[in-house]
Design a protein around this motif. Sequence first.
Motif, PDB file in Angstrom:
ATOM      1  N   PRO A  16       0.813  -1.223   0.000  1.00 55.91           N
ATOM      2  CA  PRO A  16       0.000   0.000   0.000  1.00 55.91           C
ATOM      3  C   PRO A  16       0.847   1.275   0.000  1.00 55.91           C
ATOM      4  O   PRO A  16       1.875   1.344   0.667  1.00 55.91           O
ATOM      5  N   MET A  17       0.408   2.235  -0.773  1.00 58.57           N
ATOM      6  CA  MET A  17       1.035   3.546  -0.934  1.00 58.57           C
ATOM      7  C   MET A  17       2.369   3.503  -1.680  1.00 58.57           C
ATOM      8  O   MET A  17       3.056   4.515  -1.775  1.00 58.57           O
ATOM      9  N   MET A  97      -8.479   8.560   0.948  1.00 57.95           N
ATOM     10  CA  MET A  97      -7.126   8.257   1.431  1.00 57.95           C
ATOM     11  C   MET A  97      -7.122   6.941   2.205  1.00 57.95           C
ATOM     12  O   MET A  97      -6.210   6.120   2.043  1.00 57.95           O
ATOM     13  N   GLU A  98      -8.142   6.715   3.010  1.00 57.00           N
ATOM     14  CA  GLU A  98      -8.235   5.449   3.759  1.00 57.00           C
ATOM     15  C   GLU A  98      -8.353   4.265   2.803  1.00 57.00           C
ATOM     16  O   GLU A  98      -7.739   3.217   3.021  1.00 57.00           O
ATOM     17  N   LYS A 101      -4.898   3.697   1.233  1.00 52.59           N
ATOM     18  CA  LYS A 101      -3.974   3.133   2.227  1.00 52.59           C
ATOM     19  C   LYS A 101      -4.283   1.677   2.553  1.00 52.59           C
ATOM     20  O   LYS A 101      -3.403   0.940   2.980  1.00 52.59           O
ATOM     21  N   SER A 102      -5.522   1.255   2.334  1.00 55.42           N
ATOM     22  CA  SER A 102      -5.885  -0.133   2.634  1.00 55.42           C
ATOM     23  C   SER A 102      -5.137  -1.109   1.727  1.00 55.42           C
ATOM     24  O   SER A 102      -4.921  -2.259   2.088  1.00 55.42           O
ATOM     25  N   THR A 108      -9.148   0.983  -4.322  1.00 61.33           N
ATOM     26  CA  THR A 108      -8.359   1.919  -5.125  1.00 61.33           C
ATOM     27  C   THR A 108      -9.052   2.199  -6.453  1.00 61.33           C
ATOM     28  O   THR A 108      -9.105   3.343  -6.904  1.00 61.33           O
TER      29      THR A 108
END
Length: 162
Positions: A16-17, A97-98, A101-102, A108
């Motif tokens: 993630p990210m 954003m959550e 980040k998941s 996404t």
Amino acid sequence: MGVAYLFQVGDKIFYPMHGAGVIKAFEDREIQGKVQKYCILEIPLNNMDIMIPMKKLESSGVRKLLDKATMKEIMDEFRQSESNEILPWKERYKTNMEKIKSGDMQDTADVVRDLMNQSKEKVLNSSEKQMLNHAKDFLVSELTLGAGLSESQANELLQISS
């Protein structure tokens, strides 16, 4: 010790990210006088290697890439569904954003679809434009590494017809 031992060198993963990558090695490294086992990830999207302590691998959100059939289902839904959330900007940004980040591909894809649709209604602010670009990059990285698509083929999948 959790999912960490389900991974092997050469496994294709999603971090993630950071995007999709490959497990390059498992190594013992001494950092600040302590020897720990690390998982070394190669992330092509950012052209970097990342070291994650094995004891934090599970909590970092690293997961194996989805199989091609699951990716196809997600992308089919991506192209066919419409966003139904109308939230104030701050709430929308936080929620999106959550989701990113998941590390969940479906979440996404939802963010990308929703922001692309919103951009057709009005101009996105700079934070949301940046978020959209990052989320698209993460999807493209998973589609190219996991489904064997070229970058241009993956980007084509992300085009929403008007």
